[in-house]
Design an enzyme around this catalytic site. Structure first.
Site, mmCIF file in Angstrom:
data_model
loop_
_atom_site.group_PDB
_atom_site.id
_atom_site.type_symbol
_atom_site.label_atom_id
_atom_site.label_comp_id
_atom_site.label_asym_id
_atom_site.label_seq_id
_atom_site.Cartn_x
_atom_site.Cartn_y
_atom_site.Cartn_z
ATOM 1 N N LYS A 9 0.835 -1.203 0.000
ATOM 2 C CA LYS A 9 0.000 0.000 0.000
ATOM 3 C C LYS A 9 0.877 1.263 0.000
ATOM 4 C CE LYS A 9 -3.811 -2.254 2.427
ATOM 5 N NZ LYS A 9 -4.828 -2.087 3.495
ATOM 6 N N TYR A 49 -12.299 -2.518 -3.438
ATOM 7 C CA TYR A 49 -12.774 -2.581 -2.048
ATOM 8 C C TYR A 49 -14.306 -2.561 -1.959
ATOM 9 C CZ TYR A 49 -8.127 -2.131 0.069
ATOM 10 O OH TYR A 49 -6.836 -2.346 0.494
ATOM 11 N N THR A 91 -5.243 -7.994 10.278
ATOM 12 C CA THR A 91 -5.524 -6.709 9.612
ATOM 13 C C THR A 91 -5.067 -5.529 10.446
ATOM 14 O OG1 THR A 91 -7.448 -7.703 8.554
ATOM 15 C CG2 THR A 91 -7.373 -5.307 8.603
ATOM 16 N N ASN A 112 -1.902 -0.286 6.959
ATOM 17 C CA ASN A 112 -1.375 -1.584 7.408
ATOM 18 C C ASN A 112 -0.468 -2.246 6.362
ATOM 19 O OD1 ASN A 112 -3.399 -2.266 5.658
ATOM 20 N ND2 ASN A 112 -4.456 -3.688 7.031
ATOM 21 N N HIS A 115 -1.919 -5.432 1.353
ATOM 22 C CA HIS A 115 -3.209 -6.092 1.149
ATOM 23 C C HIS A 115 -2.949 -7.453 0.520
ATOM 24 C CE1 HIS A 115 -7.325 -6.866 -0.216
ATOM 25 N NE2 HIS A 115 -6.747 -7.315 -1.318
ATOM 26 N N GLU A 126 -9.347 -10.148 -7.931
ATOM 27 C CA GLU A 126 -8.384 -9.054 -7.772
ATOM 28 C C GLU A 126 -7.271 -9.139 -8.826
ATOM 29 O OE1 GLU A 126 -7.426 -9.392 -3.597
ATOM 30 O OE2 GLU A 126 -9.397 -8.623 -3.013
HETATM 31 P P1 CMP Z 1 -7.172 -4.669 3.654
HETATM 32 O O1 CMP Z 1 -6.698 -6.043 3.909
HETATM 33 O O2 CMP Z 1 -6.557 -3.930 2.530
HETATM 34 O O3 CMP Z 1 -8.764 -4.694 3.450
HETATM 35 C C1 CMP Z 1 -9.620 -3.632 3.839
HETATM 36 C C2 CMP Z 1 -8.904 -2.544 4.533
HETATM 37 O O4 CMP Z 1 -9.666 -1.606 5.230
HETATM 38 C C3 CMP Z 1 -7.997 -3.136 5.596
HETATM 39 O O5 CMP Z 1 -6.911 -3.818 4.981
HETATM 40 C C4 CMP Z 1 -7.625 -1.906 6.416
HETATM 41 O O6 CMP Z 1 -6.420 -1.304 5.997
HETATM 42 C C5 CMP Z 1 -8.756 -0.926 6.092
HETATM 43 N N1 CMP Z 1 -9.396 -0.394 7.288
HETATM 44 C C6 CMP Z 1 -9.419 0.894 7.616
HETATM 45 N N2 CMP Z 1 -10.087 1.075 8.769
HETATM 46 C C7 CMP Z 1 -10.490 -0.141 9.185
HETATM 47 C C8 CMP Z 1 -11.219 -0.617 10.307
HETATM 48 N N3 CMP Z 1 -11.670 0.217 11.250
HETATM 49 N N4 CMP Z 1 -11.429 -1.952 10.391
HETATM 50 C C9 CMP Z 1 -10.968 -2.813 9.423
HETATM 51 N N5 CMP Z 1 -10.286 -2.391 8.345
HETATM 52 C C10 CMP Z 1 -10.049 -1.087 8.227
#
Ligand code: CMP
Length: 143
Positions: A9, A49, A91, A112, A115, A126
């Site tokens: 990311k 998303y 996550t 984070n 992905h 994807e």
């Molecule tokens: P990802 O695995 O990319 O899939 C969805 C993303 O939403 C997740 O990683 C997080 O980076 C993002 N995200 C942001 N805020 C939240 C939250 N409060 N709870 C879960 N995911 C979140």
């Protein structure tokens, strides 16, 4: 052979973690089938998303993932979808174990680092969203 979609990311790219992340998956024994650095359009972010459309963080998530370049990858190998998820960690980086990518490099759930697809169905979806088949290769490791 199973394939998964992984994406460093914008925070991971800004923090120069592309090489570290590639290295972890190479050393584990997975095979890189395709990769590119790119900007994600708002439209692609909303499609990618889409399952989170109703979540309160959806707008911020789209803004963040389009805020700078990402590094999109397809990795191949036995069980790569679930193994990659283990290597990424939970996550929320605060809950991710040390030794995982998020556990080692992140603190915020919104930033984070990486992905990864969570199922065979999402991996296929994807990969098709980000790559044309002629941008991907499969090959045997012989050395
Ligand atoms: P990802 O695995 O990319 O899939 C969805 C993303 O939403 C997740 O990683 C997080 O980076 C993002 N995200 C942001 N805020 C939240 C939250 N409060 N709870 C879960 N995911 C979140």
């Amino acid at each position: 052979m199973q394939r998964t979609f992984l994406m460093v990311k914008p925070d991971g790219v800004q923090r120069n973690l592309i090489g570290e992340i590639i290295s972890r998956f190479e050393m584990k024994g997975f095979t890189l089938s395709g990769a590119k650095i790119m900007h994600i359009s708002k439209e692609l972010a909303e499609t990618h998303y889409g399952e989170h459309k109703e979540r309160p963080f959806f707008g911020d998530l789209v803004d963040f993932i389009t805020s700078g370049p990402v590094f999109a990858m397809v990795w191949e190998g036995d069980g790569v979808i679930s193994e990659a998820r283990k290597m990424m960690g939970k996550t929320n980086p605060k809950e991710a174990d040390p030794g995982t990518i998020r556990g080692d490099f992140g603190v915020q759930v919104s930033m984070n680092i990486i992905h990864g697809s969570d199922s065979e169905e999402s991996a296929k979806r994807e990969i098709d969203l980000f790559f044309n088949e002629d941008q991907l290769i499969s090959y045997e490791k012989t050395m």
